[in-house]
Design a protein around this motif. Structure first.
Motif, PDB file in Angstrom:
ATOM      1  N   THR A   1      63.787  29.264  26.879  1.00 54.87           N
ATOM      2  CA  THR A   1      62.947  29.159  28.079  1.00 54.87           C
ATOM      3  C   THR A   1      63.506  28.186  29.100  1.00 54.87           C
TER       4      THR A   1
ATOM      5  N   ARG B   1      57.354  26.599  30.720  1.00 50.32           N
ATOM      6  CA  ARG B   1      56.191  26.933  29.904  1.00 50.32           C
ATOM      7  C   ARG B   1      55.426  28.115  30.489  1.00 50.32           C
TER       8      ARG B   1
ATOM      9  N   ALA C   1      58.865  38.027  26.503  1.00 52.93           N
ATOM     10  CA  ALA C   1      58.342  36.679  26.734  1.00 52.93           C
ATOM     11  C   ALA C   1      57.897  36.045  25.424  1.00 52.93           C
TER      12      ALA C   1
ATOM     13  N   LEU D   1      57.883  31.826  25.597  1.00 50.12           N
ATOM     14  CA  LEU D   1      57.068  31.344  26.712  1.00 50.12           C
ATOM     15  C   LEU D   1      55.645  31.063  26.247  1.00 50.12           C
TER      16      LEU D   1
ATOM     17  N   LEU E   1      65.274  32.645  33.937  1.00 50.35           N
ATOM     18  CA  LEU E   1      65.053  31.389  33.214  1.00 50.35           C
ATOM     19  C   LEU E   1      66.296  30.510  33.249  1.00 50.35           C
TER      20      LEU E   1
END
Length: 255
Positions: A24, A28, A66, A71, A242
């Protein structure tokens, strides 16, 4: 097409946390303006409805990706308050896809620990859709692997207006001193109040605007624009975004 279970990581929670941080790049909360379904269909000489259907498949793939990347929150701009201005048959197609999406994927979301959240005034949608959403929210409320926030009948100006009205109501009741209102009061009154700060906002299809999406939340988020049309946006594209986020020096106006 249904969601497959997320890939299994290390059995060591510390190892899993480290792996997630690497993938990631410290983000967040990621939000995406999913744009380009119509142009994708047009390029292939297909009806717009097929573009939206392909866009739903992209949603499934990105939600899965994700979760695998690690995430904490993924927020997707699914239907704006301005989308009601589209042709009636297109709006009907979008609502039909929404019904199918909720019904087809709720089991997989629950099995994979995804908590569903809706931002926007979704209660203005058809009653059967509202019932489906309410059931999905209740069913996934205790899941904690990832939060999937779907923006439905959402507009940031409307969200901020509703937040101001809620604060004004508390002032009227005497619960809040108007001289002591802070930015936190507004943040806490927004639809995203319980979510972590927005780190990265992605928009697909080459358009360079926010389109009334998360205007307050995006104040210090990083912005990433790609020419890729939403139906073609995949895990590799998400990882590129990312990586770009991880390469930036976030100063928050401090220097």
């Amino acid at each position: 097409m249904k969601l497959a279970p997320f890939k299994k990581g290390s059995a060591d929670p510390d190892d899993e946390a480290a792996q997630a941080a690497d993938l990631t790049h410290g983000a967040r909360h990621v939000a995406i303006i999913m744009d380009g379904n119509g142009r994708w269909a047009q390029k292939k000489h297909l009806p717009r409805a097929l573009g939206h259907k392909k866009g739903v498949e992209a949603v499934r793939n990105i939600v899965r990706s994700a979760g695998e990347i690690g995430l904490e929150v993924l927020t997707l701009y699914a239907f704006s308050s301005e989308n009601w201005n589209r042709p009636a048959d297109e709006v009907s197609d979008l609502m039909g896809l929404l019904r199918q999406y909720i019904q087809a994927d709720i089991d997989e979301f629950d099995d994979n620990g995804i908590r569903l959240k809706v931002i926007g005034n979704y209660h203005a949608l058809d009653k059967d859709i509202v019932a489906l959403i309410d059931n999905a929210l209740d069913r996934t409320a205790k899941n904690d692997r990832m939060t999937l926030a779907i923006a439905l009948n959402y507009g940031a100006r409307d969200e901020m207006l509703r937040a101001v009205q809620a604060i004004a109501g508390k002032v009227k009741q005497g619960a809040v001193d108007p001289d002591n209102i802070t930015a936190d009061h507004l943040s806490d009154a927004l639809d995203t109040a319980e979510l972590p700060p927005l780190d990265l906002l992605i928009r697909t299809s080459g358009e360079l605007r926010l389109s009334n999406f998360l205007l307050w939340q995006a104040a210090y988020s990083e912005l990433y624009f790609t020419d890729t049309l939403w139906p073609d946006f995949d895990k590799r594209e998400l990882q590129r975004a990312l990586q770009s986020f991880g390469d930036r020096d976030r100063r928050f106006g401090g220097r």
